[in-house]
Scaffold this motif. Sequence first.
Motif, PDB file in Angstrom:
ATOM      1  N   MET A  71       0.818  -1.208   0.000  1.00 39.71           N
ATOM      2  CA  MET A  71       0.000   0.000   0.000  1.00 39.71           C
ATOM      3  C   MET A  71       0.861   1.271   0.000  1.00 39.71           C
ATOM      4  N   SER A  72       2.059   1.180  -0.589  1.00 42.81           N
ATOM      5  CA  SER A  72       2.980   2.318  -0.602  1.00 42.81           C
ATOM      6  C   SER A  72       2.420   3.519  -1.368  1.00 42.81           C
ATOM      7  N   TYR A  73       1.493   3.262  -2.283  1.00 41.06           N
ATOM      8  CA  TYR A  73       0.890   4.354  -3.059  1.00 41.06           C
ATOM      9  C   TYR A  73       0.219   5.377  -2.139  1.00 41.06           C
ATOM     10  N   MET A  74      -0.210   4.934  -0.942  1.00 42.63           N
ATOM     11  CA  MET A  74      -0.868   5.843   0.001  1.00 42.63           C
ATOM     12  C   MET A  74       0.084   6.938   0.462  1.00 42.63           C
ATOM     13  N   GLN A  75       1.386   6.685   0.405  1.00 48.44           N
ATOM     14  CA  GLN A  75       2.372   7.712   0.754  1.00 48.44           C
ATOM     15  C   GLN A  75       2.273   8.891  -0.205  1.00 48.44           C
ATOM     16  N   MET A  76       2.076   8.590  -1.470  1.00 49.76           N
ATOM     17  CA  MET A  76       1.897   9.651  -2.458  1.00 49.76           C
ATOM     18  C   MET A  76       0.573  10.374  -2.250  1.00 49.76           C
ATOM     19  N   VAL A  77      -0.457   9.612  -1.910  1.00 46.43           N
ATOM     20  CA  VAL A  77      -1.780  10.216  -1.695  1.00 46.43           C
ATOM     21  C   VAL A  77      -1.726  11.216  -0.547  1.00 46.43           C
ATOM     22  N   LEU A  78      -0.998  10.883   0.518  1.00 49.09           N
ATOM     23  CA  LEU A  78      -0.844  11.829   1.625  1.00 49.09           C
ATOM     24  C   LEU A  78      -0.072  13.075   1.175  1.00 49.09           C
ATOM     25  N   GLY A  79       0.859  12.883   0.272  1.00 44.68           N
ATOM     26  CA  GLY A  79       1.562  14.035  -0.297  1.00 44.68           C
ATOM     27  C   GLY A  79       0.632  14.918  -1.110  1.00 44.68           C
ATOM     28  N   TYR A  80      -0.376  14.312  -1.739  1.00 47.36           N
ATOM     29  CA  TYR A  80      -1.358  15.090  -2.490  1.00 47.36           C
ATOM     30  C   TYR A  80      -2.010  16.161  -1.613  1.00 47.36           C
ATOM     31  N   VAL A  81      -2.255  15.815  -0.340  1.00 49.13           N
ATOM     32  CA  VAL A  81      -2.926  16.753   0.561  1.00 49.13           C
ATOM     33  C   VAL A  81      -2.137  18.057   0.658  1.00 49.13           C
ATOM     34  N   LEU A  82      -0.826  17.937   0.808  1.00 48.57           N
ATOM     35  CA  LEU A  82       0.030  19.130   0.855  1.00 48.57           C
ATOM     36  C   LEU A  82      -0.027  19.885  -0.471  1.00 48.57           C
ATOM     37  N   GLY A  83       0.017  19.157  -1.572  1.00 51.37           N
ATOM     38  CA  GLY A  83      -0.030  19.789  -2.886  1.00 51.37           C
ATOM     39  C   GLY A  83      -1.329  20.536  -3.132  1.00 51.37           C
ATOM     40  N   TYR A  84      -2.449  19.921  -2.748  1.00 55.26           N
ATOM     41  CA  TYR A  84      -3.748  20.578  -2.957  1.00 55.26           C
ATOM     42  C   TYR A  84      -3.903  21.812  -2.074  1.00 55.26           C
ATOM     43  N   ALA A  85      -3.250  21.812  -0.900  1.00 59.89           N
ATOM     44  CA  ALA A  85      -3.273  23.003  -0.043  1.00 59.89           C
ATOM     45  C   ALA A  85      -2.570  24.163  -0.742  1.00 59.89           C
ATOM     46  N   VAL A  86      -1.460  23.875  -1.409  1.00 58.20           N
ATOM     47  CA  VAL A  86      -0.740  24.914  -2.159  1.00 58.20           C
ATOM     48  C   VAL A  86      -1.622  25.449  -3.294  1.00 58.20           C
ATOM     49  N   ILE A  87      -2.330  24.553  -3.965  1.00 57.11           N
ATOM     50  CA  ILE A  87      -3.211  24.971  -5.060  1.00 57.11           C
ATOM     51  C   ILE A  87      -4.298  25.916  -4.545  1.00 57.11           C
ATOM     52  N   GLY A  88      -4.947  25.515  -3.442  1.00 54.80           N
ATOM     53  CA  GLY A  88      -6.045  26.310  -2.920  1.00 54.80           C
ATOM     54  C   GLY A  88      -5.625  27.646  -2.356  1.00 54.80           C
ATOM     55  N   LEU A  89      -4.423  27.708  -1.751  1.00 58.31           N
ATOM     56  CA  LEU A  89      -4.001  28.926  -1.065  1.00 58.31           C
ATOM     57  C   LEU A  89      -3.119  29.837  -1.910  1.00 58.31           C
ATOM     58  N   VAL A  90      -2.471  29.281  -2.936  1.00 58.33           N
ATOM     59  CA  VAL A  90      -1.538  30.082  -3.740  1.00 58.33           C
ATOM     60  C   VAL A  90      -2.006  30.247  -5.188  1.00 58.33           C
ATOM     61  N   LEU A  91      -2.291  29.127  -5.861  1.00 64.47           N
ATOM     62  CA  LEU A  91      -2.568  29.199  -7.293  1.00 64.47           C
ATOM     63  C   LEU A  91      -3.977  29.694  -7.615  1.00 64.47           C
ATOM     64  N   LEU A  92      -4.985  29.177  -6.927  1.00 62.03           N
ATOM     65  CA  LEU A  92      -6.356  29.608  -7.226  1.00 62.03           C
ATOM     66  C   LEU A  92      -6.559  31.117  -7.039  1.00 62.03           C
ATOM     67  N   PRO A  93      -6.039  31.719  -5.952  1.00 63.39           N
ATOM     68  CA  PRO A  93      -6.163  33.183  -5.844  1.00 63.39           C
ATOM     69  C   PRO A  93      -5.516  33.924  -7.011  1.00 63.39           C
ATOM     70  N   LEU A  94      -4.390  33.409  -7.490  1.00 59.29           N
ATOM     71  CA  LEU A  94      -3.726  34.028  -8.637  1.00 59.29           C
ATOM     72  C   LEU A  94      -4.587  33.946  -9.887  1.00 59.29           C
ATOM     73  N   TYR A  95      -5.128  32.765 -10.165  1.00 60.48           N
ATOM     74  CA  TYR A  95      -5.920  32.574 -11.381  1.00 60.48           C
ATOM     75  C   TYR A  95      -7.197  33.414 -11.364  1.00 60.48           C
ATOM     76  N   TYR A  96      -7.835  33.490 -10.208  1.00 62.52           N
ATOM     77  CA  TYR A  96      -9.077  34.275 -10.130  1.00 62.52           C
ATOM     78  C   TYR A  96      -8.784  35.777 -10.186  1.00 62.52           C
ATOM     79  N   ARG A  97      -7.675  36.184  -9.603  1.00 60.74           N
ATOM     80  CA  ARG A  97      -7.320  37.608  -9.656  1.00 60.74           C
ATOM     81  C   ARG A  97      -7.063  38.072 -11.077  1.00 60.74           C
ATOM     82  N   LEU A  98      -6.460  37.198 -11.883  1.00 65.29           N
ATOM     83  CA  LEU A  98      -6.160  37.540 -13.281  1.00 65.29           C
ATOM     84  C   LEU A  98      -7.313  37.210 -14.222  1.00 65.29           C
ATOM     85  N   ASN A  99      -8.370  36.560 -13.693  1.00 64.70           N
ATOM     86  CA  ASN A  99      -9.558  36.216 -14.487  1.00 64.70           C
ATOM     87  C   ASN A  99      -9.173  35.444 -15.747  1.00 64.70           C
TER      88      ASN A  99
END
Length: 527
Positions: A71-99
């Motif tokens: 079940m080593s793939y779950m290690q990557m899935v837990l890493g996804y959580v950190l990645g999605y946090a970056v998307i929600g807090l950094v990238l999405l604000p940028l994309y919406y600000r630039l429309n």
Amino acid sequence: MQPLHIILLILGYFSVLILISFLTGKSANNSTFFKANNSSPWYLVAFGMIGASLSGVTFISVPGWVEGQQMSYMQMVLGYVLGYAVIGLVLLPLYYRLNLTSIYTYLEERFGHYSYKTGASFFLLSRTVGASFRLFLVANVLQLILFDAYGVPFWITVTITILLIWLYTFKGGIKTIVWTDTLQTLFMLISVGVCIVMIKDDLQIKNLFTYISENKLSKTFFFDDIKSGNYFWKQFFSGAFIAIVMTGLDQDMMQKNLTCRNLKDAQKNMFWFTIVLVIVNFFFLAMGILLTDYAVANGIDAHKDNLFPMIAMNGNLGIITSLFFLLGLIAAAYSSADSALTSLTTSFSIDILEIDKKQNEQTQEKTRKKIHILFSFVLIATILVFKYFIADVSVIAKIFQFAGYTYGPLLGLYAFGLFTKLHVKDKLVPIICLIAPIITYLISTYSKNNLGFDFGFFVLILNGALTFLGLLFISNHQKSKSFIIPIIMSLLGFIRALLNGFEDWRAIVFLVLGIAWFSIAASKFKN
């Protein structure tokens, strides 16, 4: 399950999708196709993205991966959580600000025309190959369980597969996909649940969670061999960066997020999507354990990507299992492929042809429809190439390996743009983005063959770091050149720590010095 039953299931399934397309495609225009008129409910986007993220590859390859990788793939899935946090807090604000309609237009504003075209081109390459990998896997299964019985050649199977996608996406585009993905995700999750229950009952398992936790294949965390490809920190950080690039820097996935009414809704979508995705992946891995044990108990010689299809379709578990397996497979495959075709059309139309700048509304619509057809043929051709040249390995491993080389330059470009204020010599950016993957491949190959160290999916981070260094080298600010060495030091420090193990005090000192150098460099870049 008879071939006629399968044909009826496919016809019924796509009749529903085409009906949804008809209802959502009324009065559709380019704004509807590209951004759904910014009217998508966030909860529909979140639920539909689960199916798009998992795809037919997860449906088949992840359970088949358990036999060899536990079940080593779950290690990557837990890493996804950190990645999605970056998307929600950094990238999405940028994309919406630039429309933005295409997220790669940010690169033009930040660096220039050549950087913009380079980023879009790497996405087109990445998504074309990734979508083709996924569809190839599903087309192979359909060929095996249905079309071989009627003597239909593989190329016709592939053509029918793509044609069905085109039929329900050509008019409504992303607006249709938001609704069809919701339906397809529901079918896929129901299918997984039914298959788990049927196998559990056949194996006479009383408590599923106890059985999984005590099973020898349930080992999830691997800290023993730092040189192994499934070492925890390599997979965790690889998962985080894979999530950032394959979701946050991917027009396919972000196009859905940009259809939400506002930034707050898009962030809620990303938050709930992350939670559900982790849970769903756990159940896919649990199903992999059940399938492996079932195959051993019944003397079934099936491994990797053939494990789930062969068990589900051999009839021993009943027609209900076969029916829901096929339904889940089709739903998982098409929820990923339909959005890929739409995003490829969007990116090529907006980023490469720039139809929004050069054509009137009526001409734009004609051009967009032609591009939609063009990429349908491109996907068919690519899948046929895979049929005759792909190696006999897990498809999901192939996708992540390829992503490491094609998404790495995107990671480097966005990291440089977001975390520094430096400008670059725009015309040299394509050269840097081509050289970085080549050097990454050479380093990875040498390390594995001569040092016994497997970078695994970590090549994505190495590739992004080399792209970042290359951009620093061609930056216009002369003072920045003095910080190339500190960043190289930090990268070498991290690699040495991985190679020698964190128990080696010299590796730890080297890593600490590298991080210190990097911190100094980062503070200078911001100033």
